[in-house]
Design a protein around this motif. Structure first.
Motif: not given
Ligand code: 5AD
Ligand code: SF4
Length: 350
Positions: A182-201
């Motif tokens: 999951r964290l790897l994907r958040l890193k990819w999304l960051r690299e690709l220039g997305y505004q990144v959103g995460s969050g928790n329950i």
């Protein structure tokens, strides 16, 4: 006393240690009010009074994952499944735009039926033909190539909640997937220039205050542009049916601390918050939130997007819902945001 000092430190945006976050999470009575006021002050100072509205289109409730907490899990055979066609998605977005919702969130379960090129085409048409101000995707874990294709098609933002920062709990609640992936994907999304959103329950069975502190510190470390923070709501057709729901007050505390540590992030007053308490979303806006994501899914499908039961705004007419929301926003002396409402980090508004 310790609480007062930690709160002062948090306000100064110096960052907090894990044990200090826990002190804030243990706030009681008047301390909770003080925490909320501090978060509200930071929200007002860094982001102003605008509340951004994002129309959410839940275009498919098929999911290949089997998360123990979620009603869309693949083993839930009782749920009637649906998919919107690209035409229906575009028509829904057009209607949302007509109702004054300038940005769209495309959300679904993890549904491979929508191949990367098909979704890319929808994104391109949303930004082009429909003239949507910003497109946010929330379709789960996919390949780097998929994310890249969508970014090139014009997607601006991506929501991928880390759900819980406790790797063991993550693996238990999301069989077959890992926090690391999951964290790897958040890193990819960051690299690709997305505004990144995460969050928790908040309030997952097996979660502790230590875990919640780790959640908040992880969001800070990822320096997310958005973070969705909502309470756990047990769904009767899941293995967690008998577990107690997450508490309103604890969720508000997590939200407020996230605001203190992420002064520029967009934080929604989540639908889940509005579901566990009738004033949940309003309270969220008073504890640091600055975004609301009204459900614009066409009514015949809406009731089948049952992540959790009793979802707020289920049978309302869109127009009436928006009027009520705007009234609520105005009653707090806040304004409805104009334009795409990009992250101030992106606008260079540091
Ligand atoms: N209660 C609260 N939130 C839930 N989600 C999934 N199931 C539940 C539940 N039972 C959240 C997850 C997911 C988002 C789409 O919904 O955080 O990222
Ligand atoms: Fe699927 Fe997301 Fe629900 Fe998990 S939380 S079952 S990935 S829709």
């Amino acid at each position: 006393q310790e609480f007062v000092e930690v709160l002062k430190k948090a306000r100064g945006s110096h960052g907090l240690e894990r044990h200090e976050v826990i002190v804030l999470l243990q706030a009681r009575g008047e301390e909770v009010d003080a925490l909320g006021r501090a978060a509200d002050g930071v929200r007002a100072a860094f982001l102003g009074d605008e509340v951004h509205l994002r129309g959410i289109i839940e275009f498919s409730n098929y999911c290949r994952q089997n998360c123990l907490y979620c009603g869309l899990r693949r083993d839930n055979r009782k749920l009637r499944r649906y998919r919107l066609t690209p035409g229906e998605i575009l028509a829904t977005a057009r209607k949302a735009a007509g109702l004054g919702l300038p940005t769209i969130v495309l959300q679904s379960g993890e549904d491979p039926h929508y191949t990367a090129p098909v979704l890319a085409d929808i994104i391109r048409r949303l930004k082009g033909e429909v003239g949507v101000g910003a497109v946010t995707l929330s379709v789960g874990e996919r390949s780097f190539e998929d994310y890249r294709l969508w970014r090139e098609a014009g997607a601006d933002r991506y929501l991928l909640k880390h759900e819980t920062a406790d790797a063991a709990l993550f693996a238990r609640l999301r069989p077959g997937t890992t926090l690391q992936d999951r964290l790897l994907r958040l890193k990819w999304l960051r690299e690709l220039g997305y505004q990144v959103g995460s969050g928790n329950i908040v309030g997952l069975p097996g979660q502790s205050l230590e875990t919640l502190a780790a959640d908040i510190l992880l969001m800070r470390e990822l320096d997310v542009e958005m973070a969705g923070i909502g309470p756990f709501i047990p769904h009767p057709q899941t293995p967690l049916a008998k577990e107690p729901p997450g508490e309103l007050e604890l969720t508000l505390k997590v939200l407020a601390i996230a605001r203190l540590l992420l002064p520029r992030a967009h934080l929604p007053a989540t639908t889940a918050l509005g579901t566990i308490h009738p004033a949940g979303r309003r309270l969220g806006l008073c504890f640091g939130a600055n975004v609301i994501m009204p459900d614009t899914t066409p009514p015949p499908y809406r009731c089948y997007y049952q992540i959790y039961p009793g979802k707020a705004g289920m049978d309302d007419e869109m127009e009436a819902t928006l009027v009520a929301l705007k009234n609520m926003i105005h009653s707090l002396n806040r304004r409805v945001g104009r334009g795409p409402g990009h992250s101030p980090k992106i606008q260079g508004g540091m």
